[in-house]
Design a protein around this motif. Structure first.
Motif, PDB file in Angstrom:
ATOM      1  N   GLY A   1      23.982  49.581  44.558  1.00  0.00           N
ATOM      2  CA  GLY A   1      23.608  48.146  43.763  1.00  0.00           C
ATOM      3  C   GLY A   1      22.165  47.636  43.899  1.00  0.00           C
ATOM      4  O   GLY A   1      21.365  48.066  44.747  1.00  0.00           O
TER       5      GLY A   1
ATOM      6  N   ALA B   1      27.203  41.414  45.601  1.00  0.00           N
ATOM      7  CA  ALA B   1      27.973  40.979  44.303  1.00  0.00           C
ATOM      8  C   ALA B   1      27.865  39.943  43.962  1.00  0.00           C
ATOM      9  O   ALA B   1      28.308  38.831  44.873  1.00  0.00           O
ATOM     10  CB  ALA B   1      29.522  41.377  44.411  1.00  0.00           C
TER      11      ALA B   1
ATOM     12  N   HIS C   1      18.140  46.158  49.250  1.00  0.00           N
ATOM     13  CA  HIS C   1      19.024  47.042  48.622  1.00  0.00           C
ATOM     14  C   HIS C   1      18.018  48.309  48.019  1.00  0.00           C
ATOM     15  O   HIS C   1      18.632  49.306  47.767  1.00  0.00           O
ATOM     16  CB  HIS C   1      19.754  46.608  47.157  1.00  0.00           C
ATOM     17  CG  HIS C   1      20.825  45.793  47.446  1.00  0.00           C
ATOM     18  ND1 HIS C   1      20.757  44.577  47.941  1.00  0.00           N
ATOM     19  CD2 HIS C   1      22.053  46.070  47.409  1.00  0.00           C
ATOM     20  CE1 HIS C   1      21.825  43.891  48.087  1.00  0.00           C
ATOM     21  NE2 HIS C   1      22.654  45.035  47.932  1.00  0.00           N
TER      22      HIS C   1
ATOM     23  N   SER D   1      24.105  53.434  42.620  1.00  0.00           N
ATOM     24  CA  SER D   1      24.341  52.578  41.220  1.00  0.00           C
ATOM     25  C   SER D   1      22.928  51.598  40.985  1.00  0.00           C
ATOM     26  O   SER D   1      23.304  50.569  40.719  1.00  0.00           O
ATOM     27  CB  SER D   1      25.643  51.669  41.513  1.00  0.00           C
ATOM     28  OG  SER D   1      26.572  52.444  41.957  1.00  0.00           O
ATOM     29  N   TRP D   2      21.761  52.222  41.226  1.00  0.00           N
ATOM     30  CA  TRP D   2      20.683  51.561  40.825  1.00  0.00           C
ATOM     31  C   TRP D   2      20.637  51.462  39.294  1.00  0.00           C
ATOM     32  O   TRP D   2      20.583  52.251  38.384  1.00  0.00           O
ATOM     33  CB  TRP D   2      19.366  52.364  41.369  1.00  0.00           C
ATOM     34  CG  TRP D   2      17.999  51.599  41.316  1.00  0.00           C
ATOM     35  CD1 TRP D   2      17.208  51.797  40.307  1.00  0.00           C
ATOM     36  CD2 TRP D   2      17.735  50.673  42.227  1.00  0.00           C
ATOM     37  NE1 TRP D   2      16.104  50.987  40.798  1.00  0.00           N
ATOM     38  CE2 TRP D   2      16.368  50.123  42.134  1.00  0.00           C
ATOM     39  CE3 TRP D   2      18.124  50.014  43.396  1.00  0.00           C
ATOM     40  CZ2 TRP D   2      15.742  49.006  42.575  1.00  0.00           C
ATOM     41  CZ3 TRP D   2      17.539  48.976  44.107  1.00  0.00           C
ATOM     42  CH2 TRP D   2      16.270  48.645  43.873  1.00  0.00           C
TER      43      TRP D   2
END
Lengths: 341, 317
Positions: B166, B170, B182, B264-265
Motif C-alpha cells: 500500500g 489503512a 511504505h 499494491s502501489w
C-alpha cells in the motif's frame, strides 16, 4: 654539500629501480594472469616460479580465475538441468499428481514428513505441484523459444539477404517492437485473447523474435562478403538458392544459441504473466500460477507455498543460462570477455 | 539531434498505436458484452442495439481507429471502464506515484552499481569481486516478483520492520512520513532487481578501461592508485554506462508492473494489470503508449547525455 646530493641521487636511483622492477613485475603479473586464463592452471601457483612482490593494483586478476570455472559452470549447469528435467517428468508421474484433485482436509499444511514442502491452499502437495509446474513452464518456454527463433531467423535472413527497402522497413518494425516494453505488449496480447495456451505462446513469441532477427541479419550481412557467396553468385545461383543453400545453414549455430538464450527469458515471461493472473489457465499448474495463488497465502504466514517454486524457478533459469553461456563462449570466442551467464 | 530523434518517435508511436488498436479490433473480445456483463441475458434487443450504436462497434475498423486516434491527439483518450473514470484522470492521479517509485529505484540501482562495480573491479578476483559477480549473476535469474515476495516474507512479516503493502497505513493521510515508510520496500526491491546488469557492466567496462593506454600513462607518472582508478579510468568507463541506463528503461517499466502489483502501489503500472484483467481497452492502450513514450524518452536522454559527456560522439545518427 656533496654528501646529501649523492645521498639523494642514490635514493632516487634506488626509487627508480624499485619502480622499474615493480613495472616489470606488473607486466609479468598481467602476462601470468593471461596465461592462467588460457591454461586454466596458473603459473603463479607452480612451485619455484617467481611470485610478484609488487603491491596489487586495480584491475589485475587473480591467477586462479580461468577456464576451470567455465568447465565447472558447464558441468554443474548441465547436471542441474538434467536433474530438474528428470524430476519434472518423473516426480508428478510417480507421485500420481492430478492437479485438478483438491484436498480441503489438508489445506496449507506446513512442511512435514508427509509433505516435504507442505501443501498449498487447495491441499495439493507442493513438491509434486512445483515440479509439475516446472514441466509446464519449461515446455511453454521451449515452444516459445523455437517459434520466435524460427520466425526471427527468417525475418533476419530475408532482411539481410534482400537488403534495400525491405531491410530498412523490417528493421524499423524491429525497432518499434523493441520500443514497447515486452511484458506490457505481452499483457496487451494476453488480455485481448484471454485464457489459452496459444495466447501466452503468441504473446511471448511475438515479442522475442526481434533479438534473433537482429543477430541473424548481422550474421547474414557479414556472410555476404565472403568469397564462397561470391563464388555461388558468379556460378549462377539464384538469390533463393544462395539463401537456402549457403546463408541459412551458416546462421544455424547462431540461431540455435539465441534459442537457448531465449529460454530463460521465455520462462521468466510466462511466469510473470501467470503470476499476474493473465497467463496460463488456472488448472495448468505452472510455476507462475502457483506463485500467483500463493501470494495471499504468504500474507497469512504460509511462506512455504512460494519457497520451493521460487527456488526451482531460479535454479532452472540459472542452469539454462549457465549451459547456454558456456556453449556460446565455445562457439563465439570473441564474446567471452563480455557479460557471461 | 534531439529534434531528429523526436521526429523519429512520431512514426514509432503511430505504428504502436495502430498495432495495439489492430490487436484490439481482431480479438474476440466484445465491448458490448463487457458493458453489460451478466445482464446481457436480461437486456432487451433494442437496448443492446442502442448501446452498440453508441459505442460505435459496428463501424468499420478504420473509422473506429480514426475516432480513437483523434481522441488521443485532442487529449481525450477515452473512458476507463475498470476505474469508472476518464483515462486522463486515472493516469494523472497515478503517474506521480509511479514516477516516485521508479525514480527512487533507479537511484538505488545506479548507486549500488557504481559502488559495487568499482569495488569489484578494483580488486578483481578478490572475495568482494567473487561475491558481487556470483550474486549478480544469480540475481539476474530471479524475477522481481519472487524478490518482492521474499522481501515481504522477511522484512514485513518476519521482522516486522516495514509495512507489507500500500501507499499508507489503512485510513491514514498520505503524509511524507507514511509514504516514505511504505516506499522503502518496493523501491529497494525494484532497485535491487535492476542492479545486477548495471553492476556487472560497470565492473566489466572499468576493467577494460584499466587496461587502456591513458591509464598506463597515469600509472607511469606515478599517480596514486585512487587517482588512477577514480579520475582516469572511471570517467571513460562510465560513458557506456549512461547509454545502458537509458536502454534499461523497458526492463524498469516491466519491473515496475510486477513490483507495483505485489505491493499494491497505486501507480500506473499496477493499473496496467487491472486494466488487462478487466479488458479495459482504452486504458490499456493509453498506458502502452505511455510506456513507449517512456522508453523512447529514456534512450533519447541517454544519447543526449553521452553526447554532452563525450564530444567525440557523433551528434547525428
Amino acid at each position: 654539500m656533496a654528501d646529501p646530493l649523492t645521498a639523494s641521487t642514490v635514493d632516487t636511483t634506488g626509487k627508480a629501480k624499485a619502480k622499474d622492477t615493480k613495472g616489470i613485475k606488473d607486466i609479468e603479473g598481467i602476462e601470468g594472469a593471461k596465461g592462467a586464463a588460457n591454461a586454466g592452471g596458473g603459473p603463479g601457483a607452480r612451485p619455484g616460479e617467481w611470485r610478484s612482490a609488487a603491491r596489487r593494483r586495480a584491475g589485475t586478476p587473480h591467477a586462479a580465475a580461468g577456464s576451470g570455472r567455465a568447465r565447472l559452470r558447464w558441468i554443474v549447469g548441465g547436471a542441474t538441468l538434467a536433474v530438474l528435467a528428470a524430476g519434472a517428468v518423473l516426480l508428478p508421474w510417480l507421485g500420481g499428481l492430478d492437479e485438478r484433485v483438491l484436498d480441503y482436509g489438508a489445506v496449507r499444511r506446513p512442511p512435514s514428513a508427509e509433505h516435504l514442502f507442505g501443501t498449498d491452499e487447495t491441499g495439493r502437495d507442493l513438491v509434486l505441484l512445483a515440479f509439475a509446474g516446472l514441466r509446464v513452464s519449461l515446455l511453454v518456454a521451449v515452444l516459445c523459444a523455437v517459434i520466435s527463433t524460427v520466425f526471427g531467423a527468417v525475418v533476419g535472413a530475408v532482411s539481410g539477404a534482400v537488403g534495400g527497402w525491405t531491410d530498412r522497413l523490417l528493421m524499423r518494425v524491429v525497432d518499434t517492437i523493441n520500443a514497447v516494453p515486452h511484458l506490457l505488449l505481452g499483457i496487451v496480447i494476453v488480455a485481448l485473447y484471454r485464457g489459452s495456451l496459444t495466447a501466452v505462446v503468441a504473446s511471448i513469441a511475438l515479442t522475442h523474435w526481434t533479438t534473433v532477427a537482429r543477430i541473424v541479419r548481422s550474421e547474414v550481412l557479414s556472410l555476404r562478403q565472403r568469397p564462397y557467396i561470391d563464388a555461388a553468385i558468379s556460378g549462377g545461383s539464384s538469390r533463393w538458392r544462395v539463401v537456402r543453400r549457403h546463408l541459412l545453414p551458416a546462421v544455424v549455430p547462431q540461431a540455435a544459441i539465441s534459442a537457448v538464450l531465449l529460454l530463460p527469458h521465455a520462462v521468466w515471461h510466462e511466469t510473470a504473466l501467470s503470476f499476474l493472473g493473465l497467463g496460463l489457465p488456472p488448472h495448468m499448474a505452472s510455476i507462475g500460477n502457483i506463485l500467483g495463488d500463493g501470494r495471499d497465502a504468504v500474507l497469512l504466514g504460509a511462506w512455504w507455498i512460494v519457497t520451493l517454486p521460487s527456488v526451482l524457478l531460479v535454479v532452472a533459469t540459472l542452469a539454462v543460462s549457465g549451459v547456454a553461456a558456456t556453449w556460446r563462449d565455445r562457439l563465439v570466442p570473441r564474446r567471452r570477455s563480455e557479460l557471461a551467464l | 539531434m534531439a529534434g531528429r530523434r523526436l521526429l523519429f518517435a512520431v512514426p514509432v508511436l503511430a505504428l504502436v498505436s495502430a498495432a495495439v488498436f489492430a490487436l484490439g479490433a481482431l480479438s474476440p473480445f466484445d465491448p458490448v458484452k463487457q458493458y453489460y456483463g451478466v445482464q446481457i441475458f436480461n437486456a432487451s434487443r433494442e437496448d443492446v442495439d442502442r448501446v452498440r450504436a453508441e459505442l460505435g462497434v459496428d463501424d468499420p475498423v478504420i473509422v473506429q481507429f480514426g475516432r480513437w486516434a483523434g481522441g488521443l491527439l485532442t487529449g481525450d483518450p477515452g473512458h476507463s471502464r475498470s476505474f469508472r473514470q476518464p483515462v486522463a484522470d486515472v493516469v494523472g492521479e497515478r503517474l506521480p506515484w509511479t514516477l516516485l517509485l521508479v525514480g527512487v529505484a533507479l537511484a538505488v540501482a545506479v548507486l549500488v552499481a557504481l559502488l559495487l562495480g568499482v569495488a569489484a573491479a578494483w580488486r578483481q578476483g578478490g572475495w568482494l569481486d567473487r561475491v558481487v559477480t556470483a550474486v549478480g549473476h544469480a540475481l539476474e535469474g530471479v524475477p522481481p516478483f519472487v524478490l518482492a515476495l521474499g522481501a515481504i516474507a522477511v522484512f514485513a512479516l518476519g521482522l516486522g520492520w516495514l509495512p507489507v503493502a500500500g501507499l499508507t497505513d489503512a485510513g491514514a493521510e498520505a503524509s511524507a512520513g507514511q509514504v516514505a515508510r511504505h516506499l522503502v520496500l518496493p523501491a529497494l526491491v525494484l532497485g535491487v532487481s535492476q542492479s545486477p546488469w548495471l553492476v556487472l557492466h560497470v565492473r566489466q567496462s572499468l576493467l577494460s578501461a584499466l587496461a587502456e593506454d591513458h591509464v598506463t600513462g597515469a600509472r607511469a607518472r606515478g599517480l596514486a592508485e585512487r587517482v588512477v582508478v577514480l579520475r582516469h579510468a572511471l570517467p571513460t568507463a562510465l560513458l557506456p554506462f549512461v547509454t545502458l541506463v537509458g536502454a534499461r528503461v523497458p526492463e524498469l517499466v516491466t519491473g515496475a508492473v510486477l513490483v507495483e502489483e505485489v505491493f499494491s502501489w497505486p501507480g500506473v503500472a499496477s493499473a496496467v494489470v487491472k486494466a488487462a484483467l478487466s479488458v479495459d481497452f482504452p486504458l490499456l492502450a493509453a498506458l502502452t503508449l505511455l510506456a513507449t513514450v517512456a522508453v523512447l524518452l529514456g534512450s533519447l536522454l541517454a544519447d543526449v547525455a553521452s553526447a554532452l559527456l563525450d564530444p567525440r560522439v557523433a551528434t547525428d545518427g
